[in-house]
Structure formats: structure tokens, C-alpha cells
Motif scaffolding. Structure first.
Motif, PDB file in Angstrom:
ATOM      1  N   PHE B 140       0.808  -1.225   0.000  1.00  0.00           N
ATOM      2  CA  PHE B 140       0.000   0.000   0.000  1.00  0.00           C
ATOM      3  C   PHE B 140       0.839   1.273   0.000  1.00  0.00           C
ATOM      4  O   PHE B 140       0.368   2.328  -0.385  1.00  0.00           O
ATOM      5  N   GLY B 144       0.353   4.853  -1.801  1.00  0.00           N
ATOM      6  CA  GLY B 144      -0.294   5.487  -0.648  1.00  0.00           C
ATOM      7  C   GLY B 144       0.570   6.548   0.012  1.00  0.00           C
ATOM      8  O   GLY B 144       1.227   7.337  -0.660  1.00  0.00           O
ATOM      9  N   LEU B 145       0.568   6.548   1.334  1.00  0.00           N
ATOM     10  CA  LEU B 145       1.311   7.558   2.078  1.00  0.00           C
ATOM     11  C   LEU B 145       2.678   6.962   2.426  1.00  0.00           C
ATOM     12  O   LEU B 145       2.780   6.062   3.235  1.00  0.00           O
ATOM     13  N   LYS B 147       5.938   8.647   3.058  1.00  0.00           N
ATOM     14  CA  LYS B 147       7.060   9.530   3.381  1.00  0.00           C
ATOM     15  C   LYS B 147       8.163   8.805   4.135  1.00  0.00           C
ATOM     16  O   LYS B 147       9.311   9.227   4.106  1.00  0.00           O
ATOM     17  N   GLN B 306       6.043  10.705  -1.969  1.00  0.00           N
ATOM     18  CA  GLN B 306       6.208  11.628  -0.837  1.00  0.00           C
ATOM     19  C   GLN B 306       7.550  11.537  -0.127  1.00  0.00           C
ATOM     20  O   GLN B 306       7.706  12.096   0.957  1.00  0.00           O
TER      21      GLN B 306
END
Ligand SMILES: Cc1cc2nc3c(=O)[nH]c(=O)nc-3n(C[C@H](O)[C@H](O)[C@H](O)COP(=O)(O)OP(=O)(O)OC[C@H]3O[C@@H](n4cnc5c(N)ncnc54)[C@H](O)[C@@H]3O)c2cc1C
Lengths: 754, 327
Positions: B140, B144-145, B147, B306
Motif C-alpha cells: 500500500f 499510498g502515504l 514519506k 512523498q
């Protein structure tokens, strides 16, 4: 003459004395035939209570160590979490792991079969409407068995479309929270045409968009309750709450008992910050289970559930266009704001916040999402307004080439205390010697130093809601009692201290009793109203007790009632020549068996309202890594009459720390596709820890000489984030417009990320 | 947490027998428990039996008397960070141990557990996200996120290896000793870790079921060796690295005779950068050499949506680590 006690003298009931005031005549003005005329009228002869002059205070207006400090650090203090009762069961809650879902399976039978499980409650077996929506609860003989029971439910959820981010929620045809969609009707104020015209005519104009995340209250003690109900007609609820009386009343309703039969107890609590006013779902569930089982129920939320279902500070996005004259005077403000309060409306103070502009126009809309509703959180709506406001003030100042302190003073009322506070904060933070006053420093080296400022305001007034009893026993012991709660702010300490001041006693000689709904009524502790509501009532009760005690002693000793002084060296009488002190203990020994009691209520003149606060921050930014280290924070704040200077500074420091977390590390993170919160724990949701704490200078603004008590908890949490964001920019030119200011964003703002 | 049986073996063989007895269900070795217990609480791991290694005497040696450094797998991080010989001769290791978590965790946490700990990726750590790492079908973090995720060596999963000790130990040329029913094996630490593309994506190491890490051996440093570990984290108080670098150089006559550089928290394994090491050899360790090595170390980085900031960040750390060694 020595004041010798006469132990067995007949004594009138002091309580009646205190409650049946004599009459007295006063002169007042009356309009007679259109002319002001002086007349004499008769009024109750209630001695006017007033706080002594500050310089005369012996206990108050000093540093008073917390009376419950030793209990807290030794573990003797009993929190709701700590309550263990015979026959008690533990309950746990299963929450919706998705923002919206159909509940397709809940194996209640399997859960019932788990060893130790005594009860399974399906809260909603059909569908869920927000991330964290309670679905079921299991009660068992042990906490572990309750957790095993929840897993045995082996729940299956089928995802329904959801909106958990701004973009999705505002699209047309987005999965909607209300039947009118997610986007609330714009609320506006000001005149748009005039504001635009003012902006057009401005020599300096800036426009920027700022974003704040959802912040969690992050109470160390999670929400929850222990319900002691074993059948019958009485119950006791131990509750971690900001409103002990309200909690007991709510519990009574669910238990089906008269409110008079339910006692709420809240001796100590581990934080509320605005999230603990009601009993919530977990409280209702605990009561339901207790009612069903006729056994005490312990239900405290787990940390993940705490993050998902116990409310938050709403986030949001604001686009601001602002302009100023060459001298820095604000001309026009144009604001478009969106609030992210989950199922709730969100909360946002109006811009230009404490400042004023010739013209402004603001449009604010709520954006609903399938997340728990926002709740009040320490200065609701204000940090969200302050960060963008202070940021744009600096952006304007740099654009116009104006000193950062000067532009603030220019746009705050000339007679407001912010003027002097800004001077003081600037002095404490070292503004005079700082090289970057009208443009940011260069992003060079490993440690760029920057300074930023912010201001705030709050009410903190009180109301007539508290009933306080001061009780003096024959053995000399003294109690101040009210059903209020101590959120950790020091309520217990000033309850003892005010009475101690009145009688010339040490603080330790007075016990403060609170956190019990059987005691006198109190306010819900929110909006900084507790101290301004409760302290005057304590003072009133203590003053009445003093008058009653003096009246009693006068009768016993055959002296005039109004000459008594209660001093640390004992009780003196002014009328007597060469007075000899009578000891407190001896004097109390003359009281009847039931001692002496006096009841107090709020006295408006003992409270005040309206507090201004100014903060400054000094930070070091490492442009090679994006690291922000907050070095020093200064807060100068009005407080009205300072009751306990130590507690006041402690409140101010706590506020600064919470603001620091908001500025550099906190924020809920939700994956919009999976619909889950990625940081529902204290490892990934980063509150400041010991090493994050900067040098903190908390200054009580003593030029505020009002002789009224004011609540002070909210103002210091407001301006810190803006001050830090500004300091980061001032240090090296990294303007980060989205909180929290993490290293990735700083590197991005410096143009280092390609 | 799922219920389990705790067994307390007193010899290595007994521990291996317990862990290899499939009939008795799944098992996990327990060292300091600082990672295993969090995994069990989150139901990422649910062993039927927990095999306690702390009941085996002699697994916590810390011995440098023979010139090289031998560290038993059960040696705690706090002992390592305080040991005078480690601080003097294997500085990167002492610094790495000191940088881990909090004093409380370092008092319990062991070197073996630190090297075998599981990833911290948000998605991996949440039971609700059935990600590739946990046997699901999707990583994911990729869309997805991300960072905190990998910029190097990623795919099909993009976790970063969280250990602080591993990059320092790789930079120091450490070897790891493993023991199982089929005997003992010993390998350079970097060979202990496997990229998700090269093996089972649900694992980070070559460790087989029932195999125990018994010891770490760090060679005696050559004359003129200096080493350091530079860790960067988001929060000063306990936190995992956003990026880190373990560096060791041998300086002879003012020039670099040999260098080892290993990056942490940027790849699914401790990421040794041999090309960057080569840049340094034969040169004076100055700003230009450090910058070139840093650029070389990050060559080929493929950030996700990110985490591109990790590129400049890691370059900074490499440069600073090297310049610190030149001083
Ligand atoms: C809040 C927090 C912060 C942390 N921060 C950091 C950090 O900054 N840097 C960092 O590097 N780590 C960090 N950790 C991770 C880690 O817990 C510690 O580094 C610690 O060293 C782990 O060691 P342990 O002995 O407790 O391992 P355990 O939890 O006992 O074991 C971890 C894993 O290794 C296996 N294992 C243990 N020993 C052996 C062995 N001898 N042979 C085979 N398998 C074995 C276990 O079965 C388990 O799977 C943090 C952990 C927490 C909870």
C-alpha cells in the motif's frame, strides 16, 4: 487581655447566623420627577467580599506547590483506570475499522464461548457511518478475556463508499455524510466588494493557502468509566470527565435510576482538554452492561479506540488574500475557509483574529467526512485561526519591508495590552540583537536562527454555578468542598489556598474535597470557566465562615464581633489592648460538636474576564536536513488576580508545549483509499517528549492589575504554532504553510527536493 | 494478544529443538521483547510457543580481548553503548546503539533482536491493512502515504529496514553467526539481509525457521580506522531514523586507504554503497570528496510520491559523516 477560650460556653448555631444577614441602610440615587435625588434605602447587610490587595496576600499570588503532587508522583492518586471493585468485569469495544461499512458478520456465539466472557452486546449490527463507530462490546472476567472475546466476534465488514479527505468529500457526487451533501452552506461576514476594492488599492498584497491537520487531544488517561451497579436502587460511577455532575446525571438516565441515587466520582483525571464532557458511547455501553449483569463494569478505551472515537481538534484549509499600506496598516482581508470536523461542523475563530483591518470578507464552510466529530479542544477554533493569521502577517511584513514586531503593534488596538506584551516578548526572545528583522536569513550552514511572534485572546470569565462549603471542625481541621473536578490544572490546590488565606492558615491545614457529585454543584470545566466560577464561590464561603467564626468567638469571649483578625500567629482582636494570639486549635475547640459550616456562591466582583497573551519563539533550522529545533519560547499573559503563580506558569508552559506539538509534529494521518488512520498510537502520533521541550519563559503580565480571577488555560495554546512557523521562515526563508512543520516540508520549502 | 506457551530452554540445542518442533505449533524466539511483544499485541505475530532465549546462559558475552569484537546475540544495547572498548574502537556501533529508542528500551533490547526486528512501515504495522509484507497482494505504501518508505532497492515492497545497529555493523565489516539443526553458518552481515525482489517478501533476512542468531563478530579495525553513525529522526526523543549512515574509513597519510559506507532507513535492507566507497579511496577526505561520495551514494534513488526529501537529506548525512571522520 489574653483571648482565653471558654470551652463550654453556650453557642448559637453559626450556620443560621451566616445565612440570616442583618439589614443596613445605604445611600443611593433615585430619579424623582426627572431629577437625580439621593435617597436612603435598606439592604441586606452582607459584608462585601473582595480579594485583599495583592501586596497583602500571604498565600495567594505566590508559588503554591500542588497539594496532590505527592499523590500523583507516588501513584497514590486513584484515577478511574485504577478502580478495582469486587466482582468487577472488564468491557472492551469493537469499532468500525472502516469509515463506512456494512456489518456482514459478527459471531456473537463464538464470542460468548470464550472462557471468561460474560456478556456480548451488539451496539449496531447493520452498518457503520464513521471510522471508529462502535459496533459491539464484550464484557469478561479479565481484560484479556474481553479482548479475546472481541476477536472471537471475527467481524466482517463490507466497505461502502466514503469521504475522508477534502478532495473526495468536495467532489460532486461524493459519498455524503448528510443528505445535503458534505459541503456546508457558506457562512460569511464582512463586505466582499469593499474588501476587494481595499485590496486592489493596496500597495502591498499577498495571497496564500494554509492547512492544519486534525489534532488529537492525546489525553494520557483514555476516556472511560467504571460503573458500580449491582442491582438495587443506588449506583456509583467513577468517571474520567470534565463534568462530574453531568456525568452522574447521564449515567442515572441509562441505568434507569433517579439522578439522586447515582454518585459520580472523579478524584483525579489524566487530561481532558475539551474531549471529556459527556459520557459518550463507551459510558452508555458500560452502564447498559452493568444494568444487565448487576455487576460493576470497567470500560476504558484502548489507545487506538481513543484516537478514533474520542473527538479531535478540527483541521482545515484557509486561503487568505491580505493587503497593507506602506506603513503596515492592514487594508483588506479576503478569506475562504474550509473546516474539517469529520461528522461535526468544525471550529474556527474569525480572521483577522485579534488584529483589525479596514475591510474584510470571510466565507467559511464545513466539509463533512466519515470521521468522528470534532469536539472542543483547548481554545476551540483559535489555533486554527492563529497559525494562518500570524503567518500572513509576517508574509505582508516581509513584502512591505516592515519589522515583524512593528507591523503587529500597528494593527492591534493602541491601548491593548498586546502592545506592552510584544515589547516584553521581544526583549525576552532577543529581538533587538536579531539580524533578520525585515527579511529572512539565508539558508546556509547547519543552524539558522529565527524568531517569530503571535498573539491571542480568550474570555475565561465565570458564572454563578458553583456551591462551595467551608467547614471547620472542633479539632481545628478545615475542609473546602465542591463537586468540581481538577483536570490537572490545580483546582484542588487553590480551593485549599483561598480558605487558608482567609484564616491565616498554612495551605496544608486545609483539605480540599472535590470530584464527587454529592458535593456542591459545579460548572463543566471547559472554556477556562472553572477557576473564575469556582474561586469566587470558595472565597465567598471562606469569608462567610470567617464572619461566622468571629461572631461565634465574640459571643464566647464577650468581644465585639468585627475586631477579629485571623493571622498565622493565631487569632487576634483589634479592640483588645496588647492582644495575645489565641491559637487556631483552641479557638476551634470552642465550637459546638458539629463544627461550623458556611456556604458560598459566586460573587461577580471577585471574577473578571478577558485575557490577552503574546508569544515569541526562537528556533534553529538545519537547512541540510530540514530539522527544526525550538530553542526558546516566551509567553507574556494577563491572568487577572493571580491565585497560584506556580500553577499559572505551569498552565502557560503546558499550553506552549501543546502548541509546539501542533507546530512541528502532531497530526492525524488517514489513508483515504484504505480508510484507516495510520498513526493511532503514541509511537506514530508524535506528541512532544522531554527532549523536544525548549527553554520556556512563562511571564505573568503583572501590569494587569484587575482584582478578579480569570481562567487562563486556553490563551497560551493559541499563538505558539504561528510563532514557530514564522520563526522557521525567519531563520532561513522556508515558509511552510501546512502544519506540522516536519523536515520533509522544510526541505521542500527550501527548494531542495527535486 | 493470542495466548501462547512460554518455554525456557537452558541450552541453544534445546531452544532449537523447541523451535523446530512443528507438531507443537508455531514458535518465536524472545530476546528483550521490545519488538516481538508489540507485534504480538497488534496480532502481526501469533506464535503458539514463545521460546525465551534469556534463559540460556552465556549468550550475552561482550568480548574484545582477542582483537576482534565478539558480541553475544543477547547482549543489551545499553551495555554496548557504554562499553569503553566499543566506544574507542568501534565507535559507529556505540553511537548506533546509543541512538536507538529510549534508555528504557535499550536496557531490555538486545543486539540479536535489533538485527532481526520487523519493519515499521505504517501499513505493515496495522493489522487492518493486509499488505504484501503480511501475505496480502499489494504494497500500500507504493501508491499510498509513503514519506517513511524506501527510495532505494524498493519493490515489490517498499519497507525500510529499521535497525540502527545494522548499517553501523555493515560499515564496520561485521559478520553474523547463525545456528540451527543443520549446524552453524557465518556470513557478512550484509548477506544476512535480502531484498524483497530477491526472496520471500514476508521476510527481511535469510534466517530460517528455528535458526538462532548466536553472535556478531566485528573485525579488529586496521590502524588509522575511524567510524561514525549519523542518524536523523523527526523527533529528538525516541524515534526511528528518517535516514542514517554508518561510515568507516581508514586514513593513511591524510588520505583514505579504505572506506565502508552503509545507509539506513532508505532501503529494505541496510544499503551498502560500494561505488561511493570507491570514490573516496586514495583521496583526501575533504568537502569535494565527501560531496562526490554523497552524490554517488544516492545515484539511482527512485523516490515514491512523498519521500523525495530523503535524497537531499541522506546526501547531507553522508557528507557530514565523512567530514566528521576527517576532523
Ligand atoms: C518505541 C520503540 C522505539 C524503537 N526505536 C528504535 C530505534 O530507534 N532504532 C532501532 O534500531 N530499533 C528501535 N526499536 C526496535 C527494537 O525493539 C529494539 O531496537 C530492540 O533492540 C529489539 O531487541 P529485543 O531484544 O527487544 O528483540 P525482541 O523483540 O525480543 O525480538 C525481535 C525479533 O527478533 C527475533 N529474535 C530476537 N533475538 C533473536 C535471536 N538471537 N535469533 C533469532 N531471532 C531473534 C524475535 O523472534 C523477534 O522476531 C524501537 C522499539 C520501540 C518499541
Amino acid at each position: 487581655m489574653a483571648l482565653e477560650p471558654i470551652p463550654s460556653a453556650p453557642i448559637l448555631s453559626t450556620r443560621e447566623d451566616a445565612q440570616a444577614p442583618k439589614k443596613k441602610k445605604i445611600k443611593t440615587t433615585k430619579v424623582v420627577n426627572g431629577v437625580d435625588t439621593e435617597v436612603e434605602i435598606e439592604v441586606d447587610d452582607v459584608p462585601t467580599v473582595a480579594w485583599p490587595e495583592r501586596s497583602k496576600l500571604r498565600v495567594l499570588n505566590h508559588d503554591i506547590p500542588r497539594v496532590d503532587g505527592p499523590d500523583k508522583v507516588s501513584g497514590a492518586a486513584r484515577y478511574t483506570h485504577d478502580v478495582r471493585l469486587p466482582g468487577m468485569v472488564y468491557a472492551q469495544i469493537l469499532v468500525s475499522p472502516l469509515p463506512r461499512a456494512k456489518v456482514v458478520k459478527l459471531d456473537v456465539e463464538a464470542a460468548r464461548k470464550v472462557k471468561g466472557v460474560v456478556h456480548v452486546l451488539v451496539i449496531q449490527g447493520e452498518s457503520t457511518g464513521w471510522l471508529g463507530d462502535p459496533v459491539a462490546a464484550v464484557a469478561a472476567e479479565t481484560l484479556e478475556a474481553a479482548q479475546d472475546g472481541l476477536r472471537a466476534l471475527a467481524p466482517k465488514f463490507e466497505a461502502l463508499p466514503w469521504s475522508v479527505d477534502h478532495e473526495t468529500a468536495t467532489k460532486s457526487g461524493a459519498p455524503a455524510v448528510t443528505k445535503n451533501g458534505n459541503l456546508g452552506k457558506p457562512e460569511t461576514d464582512g463586505d466582499e466588494t469593499k474588501a476587494r476594492a481595499a485590496l486592489q488599492a493596496s500597495p502591498t498584497r499577498v495571497k496564500a493557502t494554509y492547512q492544519v491537520p486534525i489534532q488529537h487531544h492525546a489525553c494520557l488517561e483514555t476516556h472511560g468509566v467504571v460503573v458500580d451497579y449491582r442491582g438495587g436502587t443506588e449506583a456509583t460511577v467513577y468517571c474520567s470527565t470534565q463534568y462530574t455532575h453531568g456525568f452522574a446525571a447521564e449515567a442515572a438516565e441509562v441505568l434507569g435510576l433517579p439522578a439522586s441515587s447515582v454518585t459520580g466520582i472523579n478524584e483525579h483525571m489524566g487530561g481532558g482538554f475539551g474531549s471529556k464532557f459527556g459520557m459518550d458511547k463507551q459510558g452508555q455501553v458500560a452502564c447498559q452492561i452493568a444494568k444487565e449483569l448487576k455487576r460493576p463494569v470497567h470500560l476504558m478505551l484502548g489507545r487506538r479506540e481513543e484516537f478514533l472515537m474520542s473527538g479531535n481538534r478540527s483541521g482545515g484549509i484557509q486561503t487568505i488574500e491580505a493587503g497593507c499600506e506602506a506603513d503596515g496598516k492592514f487594508t483588506g482581508f479576503l478569506v475562504q475557509a474550509f473546516k474539517h470536523g469529520g461528522l461535526g461542523r468544525g471550529s474556527l475563530a474569525a480572521l483577522p483574529y485579534c488584529y483589525s483591518a479596514a475591510e474584510h470578507y470571510r466565507s467559511v464552510q464545513s466539509v463533512r467526512m466519515h470521521l468522528d466529530a470534532n469536539r472542543a479542544m483547548r481554545a476551540p477554533g483559535s489555533p486554527q485561526a492563529s497559525f494562518p493569521m500570524e503567518s500572513i502577517v509576517d508574509e505582508l511584513a516581509y513584502a512591505a519591508g516592515i519589522d515583524l514586531v512593528a507591523i503587529r503593534k500597528r494593527n492591534l488596538p493602541r491601548d491593548a495590552s498586546w502592545q506592552r506584551q510584544l515589547d516584553r516578548a521581544a526583549r525576552e526572545i532577543g529581538w533587538a540583537d536579531h539580524p533578520h528583522k525585515t527579511k529572512p536569513g539565508p539558508a546556509l550552514g547547519t543552524e539558522c536562527i529565527g524568531i517569530g511572534f503571535g498573539v491571542s485572546a480568550w474570555g475565561g470569565g465565570g458564572a454563578d454555578e458553583c456551591e462551595v462549603e467551608v467547614r471547620i471542625e472542633r479539632d481545628g481541621s478545615v475542609v473546602t468542598a465542591c463537586g468540581s473536578q481538577d483536570l490537572g490544572t490545580g483546582t484542588r490546590t487553590y480551593m485549599a489556598a483561598i480558605t487558608a488565606e482567609e484564616f491565616g492558615l498554612p495551605v496544608a491545614a486545609v483539605a480540599a474535597r472535590l470530584g464527587n457529585s454529592r458535593l456542591g454543584n459545579s460548572v463543566a470545566s471547559g472554556g477556562s470557566v472553572t477557576t473564575a466560577s469556582l474561586a469566587p464561590a470558595v472565597k465567598d464561603a471562606a469569608a462567610k465562615a470567617r464572619v461566622a467564626f468571629a461572631t461565634h468567638l465574640a459571643a464566647v469571649l464577650g468581644l465585639p464581633g468585627d475586631g477579629f483578625r485571623f493571622e498565622p500567629e493565631g487569632i487576634l482582636h483589634d479592640g483588645a489592648k496588647a492582644p495575645t494570639a489565641m491559637s487556631w486549635k483552641k479557638a476551634c475547640g470552642t465550637l459546638p460538636a458539629e463544627g461550623l459550616r458556611a456556604n458560598g456562591r459566586w460573587v461577580e466582583s471577585l471574577a473578571s474576564r478577558g485575557v490577552n497573551c503574546t508569544q515569541a519563539a526562537r528556533v534553529a533550522v538545519d537547512p541540510g536536513t530540514g530539522r527544526v529545533l525550538v530553542l526558546h519560547m516566551v509567553c507574556v499573559q494577563e491572568v487577572g488576580l493571580p491565585l497560584n503563580r506556580l500553577a499559572l506558569r505551569s498552565q502557560i508552559q503546558g499550553g506552549m508545549i501543546q502548541a509546539l506539538g501542533y507546530a512541528i509534529s502532531e497530526g492525524r494521518v488517514i489513508d483515504p483509499v484504505l480508510g484507516i488512520q495510520l498513526n493511532p498510537n503514541f509511537e506514530d502520533y508524535k506528541v512532544p517528549h522531554a527532549l523536544e521541550i525548549p527553554r520556556m519563559t512563562a511571564i505573568i503580565d503583572d501590569e494587569d492589575t484587575r482584582q478578579g480571577v480569570i481562567g487562563v488555560g486556553e490563551p497560551p495554546v493559541i499563538p505558539g504554532a504561528g510563532a514557530i512557523a514564522n520563526a522557521v521562515h525567519n531563520a532561513c526563508g522556508a515558509r511552510v504553510r501546512e502544519l506540522p512543520i516536519t523536515p520533509d516540508k522544510v526541505l521542500q520549502a527550501l527548494g531542495k527536493v527535486v | 494478544m493470542k495466548s501462547f506457551r512460554l518455554v525456557n530452554p537452558t541450552t541453544l540445542d534445546e531452544a532449537i529443538d523447541f523451535a523446530s518442533d512443528r507438531a507443537a505449533g508455531s514458535s518465536k524466539f524472545l530476546a528483550g521483547g521490545q519488538d516481538l511483544l508489540t507485534e504480538m499485541k497488534e496480532h502481526l505475530s501469533g506464535p503458539d510457543r514463545v521460546v525465551n532465549l534469556k534463559s540460556i546462559p552465556g549468550l550475552d558475552a561482550l568480548d574484545s580481548s582477542g582483537g576482534s569484537l565478539r558480541i553475544g546475540a543477547l547482549t543489551t544495547l545499553s551495555r554496548i553503548e557504554r562499553d569503553a572498548a566499543v566506544r574507542a574502537h568501534w565507535t559507529a556501533l556505540a553511537e548506533a546503539a546509543h541512538s536507538v529508542a529510549s534508555p528504557q528500551i535499550r536496557t531490555c533490547g538486545t543486539i540479536g533482536g535489533n538485527l532481526c526486528q520487523r519493519p515499521r512501515c505504517w501499513y505493515y504495522r496495522l493489522e487492518e491493512a493486509n499488505c504484501l509484507k503480511k501475505g496480502g497482494t499489494e504494497c500500500f505504501s507504493y501508491g499510498g502515504l509513503n514519506k517513511y518508505n524506501a527510495i532505494l532497492g524498493g519493490g515489490p515492497t517498499y519497507i525500510v529496514h529499521p535497525s540502527d545497529l545494522a548499517p553501523a555493523l555493515v560499515a564496520l565489516g561485521a559478520e553474523i553467526v547463525l545456528r540451527s539443526k543443520s549446524g552453524e553458518r557465518r556470513m557478512p552481515l550484509e548477506k544476512f539481509y535480502v531484498l524483497p525482489a530477491d526472496g520471500d517478501v514476508t521476510k527481511e533476512t535469510v534466517l530460517a525457521d528455528g535458526e538462532i542468531v548466536t553472535e556478531i563478530v566485528v573485525p579488529k579495525p586496521a590502524a588509522g580506522t575511524r567510524s561514525t553513525y549519523v542518524k536523523f529522526k523527526e523527533r529528538e526523543s525516541y524515534d526511528f531514523a528518517l535516514s542514517a549512515v554508518g561510515a568507516s574509513v581508514v586514513l593513511e597519510g591524510g588520505k583514505v586507504a579504505a572506506a565502508r559506507l552503509c545507509l539506513g532507513a532508505v532501503a529494505p535492507v541496510p544499503w551498502r554503497v560500494e561505488r561511493a566507497e570507491k570514490v573516496l579511496v586514495g583521496r583526501v577526505l575533504d568537502e569535494t570528496a565527501a560531496r562526490e561520495a554523497a552524490n554517488e551514494a544516492l545515484r539511482g534513488a527512485e523516490p515514491l510520491s512523498q519521500n523525495a526529501y530523503k535524497v537531499p537529506l541522506t546526501k547531507t548525512l553522508v557528507e557530514r559523516a565523512l567530514l566528521a571522520l576527517a576532523r
